[in-house]
Design a protein around this motif. Structure first.
Motif, short mmCIF file in Angstrom:
data_model
loop_
_atom_site.label_atom_id
_atom_site.label_comp_id
_atom_site.label_asym_id
_atom_site.label_seq_id
_atom_site.Cartn_x
_atom_site.Cartn_y
_atom_site.Cartn_z
N THR A 47 44.17 40.59 45.66
CA THR A 47 43.20 39.38 44.94
C THR A 47 43.97 38.19 44.99
O THR A 47 45.32 38.09 45.49
N ARG A 48 43.65 37.17 44.31
CA ARG A 48 44.40 35.93 44.16
C ARG A 48 45.84 35.96 43.36
O ARG A 48 45.80 36.89 42.43
N SER A 49 46.75 35.79 43.78
CA SER A 49 47.81 35.90 43.28
C SER A 49 48.43 34.99 41.87
O SER A 49 47.65 33.89 41.90
N GLN A 50 49.04 35.60 41.26
CA GLN A 50 49.28 34.68 39.81
C GLN A 50 50.05 33.47 40.38
O GLN A 50 49.83 32.37 39.52
N LEU A 51 51.06 33.46 41.28
CA LEU A 51 51.54 32.31 41.53
C LEU A 51 50.63 31.27 42.09
O LEU A 51 50.71 30.10 41.71
N THR A 52 49.66 31.55 42.70
CA THR A 52 48.34 30.57 43.21
C THR A 52 47.69 30.24 41.89
O THR A 52 47.51 29.12 41.79
N ILE A 53 47.49 30.85 41.37
CA ILE A 53 46.76 30.73 40.32
C ILE A 53 47.22 29.89 39.19
O ILE A 53 46.85 28.68 38.59
N ASP A 54 48.96 29.85 39.04
CA ASP A 54 49.75 29.18 38.19
C ASP A 54 49.65 27.80 38.95
O ASP A 54 49.61 26.57 38.23
#
Ligand code: HEM
Length: 419
Positions: A47-54
């Motif tokens: 899924t979408r990574s936390q780093l990218t979400i951040d």
């Protein structure tokens, strides 16, 4: 080929453009190898990574739009969104209107006036997305506000974000320090967030929905309690953010066609050439240079594994220029896309991959193709000219800014004149 030399100096481990830093809280792997990307995509769901979400949250302002939401909510909205896209036959008119407005606003009668194309494009693409993708009727007050807004692309360098994430510097406990650093060094990002907030408020207040539009669906979902007010507002901000991505692609495309005039005739004569040209622009000048995925639980601090990654960043600008995957990767050669299957095998991903890939893909491709066809048509009344000392690469083509979330050409100056 890789621009990740800072990471090399810091002894980030890895080979063949795979970088990882396994001794920190988070393990981040960067890859530009299609086989590794394929292996990652195939071995289990991601899924979408936390780093990218951040990264996206800080750039976008909103914590609530599709792009930063969890999979289930994103799928629920994605499915409804796809029903509101314009019909294929509407794109020639939408693109023509966008370009006419852009050129009219840049034309002040002087042929020597230089314009920064990116900022001009963001403004017009934003209006166009609000009208045609969100499906909003815009008041004159709102249009005037948008026209008076200065759009300056800017965000913190992505490598720095990666390092901050690895060192846990994105956590709330250090947000004050982070905000101070942002204010001192990365005012572009701060400014984008400020105008995004203002525009979100004005669109909410002044835009009314067209029948069957994405805006009318969002308002209905809000009324029915299926999305919250912040989620609704988050989707309004998505339009601004999306206008950065599409403007970056259109900006590179217009600069490329201004340099490579021989393609004007090729595009007029060969139906397939406009799509090939667009694909080549998105290969060499992908608006997103990196984006990432995550597999939960594959790597933990106490249970290190050398073969799996928690965050997997696809280094798109390197993947698209990987000489093992592409013949003459640095050459701008749209004809390569005439070969069937050339973009397969995880080596070409301008819109990402998997079930969280870009929902604006078909809209963007249609807008780019139809814009290009219009610019190359005999009825087009303007001429694009680059300044004499244009700062492109050795072939005169644009050079994208490196290290930004959405990259724009370094030199985006252009002159226009009417024919
Ligand atoms: C040439 C223009 C564009 C490019 C290159 C682009 C690229 C991307 C990329 C790389 C992603 C991440 C995909 C992934 O993680 O697998 C993305 C996500 C997304 N894009 Fe675009 N984009 C463009 C235009 C647009 C437009 C015009 C919209 C307008 C609606 C849009 C809406 C979104 C949304 C909502 C997501 C998140 C999807 C999800 O999380 O489920 N994009 N885009």
């Amino acid at each position: 080929m890789s621009k990740l030399t800072i990471l090399d100096n810091l002894s980030w481990r890895g080979s063949d453009k795979i970088y990882s830093l396994p001794w920190l809280r988070n393990r981040i792997e960067f890859s530009a190898d299609p086989n590794r990307v394929k292996e990652f995509a195939k071995e289990s769901a991601f899924t979408r990574s936390q780093l990218t979400i951040d990264l996206l949250t800080r750039f976008h302002l909103s914590n609530n739009s599709i792009v930063v939401s969890h999979d289930e909510h994103a799928h629920f909205l994605r499915e409804r969104f796809s029903r509101c896209l314009p019909k294929k036959e509407a794109y020639p008119e939408i693109s023509q209107e966008l370009i006419d407005r852009l050129f009219c606003s840049m034309n002040d009668g002087s042929t020597n006036e230089e314009h920064h194309l990116s900022s001009e494009l963001i403004r017009e693409v934003y209006i166009s997305l609000l009208e045609n993708m969100l499906g909003a009727n815009l008041s004159t007050e709102l249009i005037q506000h948008i026209k008076d807004t200065k759009f300056k692309p800017g965000s913190r360098p992505v490598h720095l974000e990666g390092l901050m994430f690895a060192f846990s510097l994105q956590l709330p406990g250090v947000s004050l320090m982070r905000n101070i650093v942002d204010f001192v060094y990365f005012r572009g990002e701060h400014y984008t967030r400020k105008i995004a907030k203002e525009l979100e408020k004005l669109v909410d207040k002044h835009a009314t929905p067209k029948d069957g539009s994405w805006l009318s669906v969002l308002l209905e979902l809000k009324e029915e309690g299926k999305i919250t007010h912040p989620q609704y507002r988050g989707e309004l901000t998505s339009m601004l953010v999306s206008s950065f991505s599409l403007s970056s692609a259109l900006c590179s495309m217009l600069l490329c066609i201004a340099v490579l005039e021989e393609y004007v005739i090729k595009i007029r004569e060969n139906e397939k050439m406009a799509r090939c040209f667009v694909s080549e622009v998105l290969r060499l000048y992908s608006p997103f240079r990196r984006f990432g995925y995550e597999k939960k639980g594959t790597w933990e601090k106490r249970n290190k594994s050398a073969t799996t990654a928690t965050d997997f960043m696809v280094s798109l600008s390197d993947l698209h220029r990987n000489e093992k995957a592409w013949k003459d990767p640095e050459k701008f050669y749209p004809e390569r896309f005439l070969t069937p299957g050339i973009a397969g095998g995880y080596k070409y991903l301008p819109f990402g991959m998997g079930n969280r890939s870009c929902i604006g893909r078909s809209y963007s491709i249609q807008m780019m193709i139809n814009t290009l066809k219009y610019i190359c048509s005999e009825s087009f009344a303007w001429k694009l000219r680059l300044p004499k000392e244009y700062n492109g690469n050795h072939e005169g083509l644009p050079i994208p800014i490196s290290g930004r979330l959405v990259s724009f050409p370094v030199d985006d100056r252009i002159n226009i004149c009417s024919l």
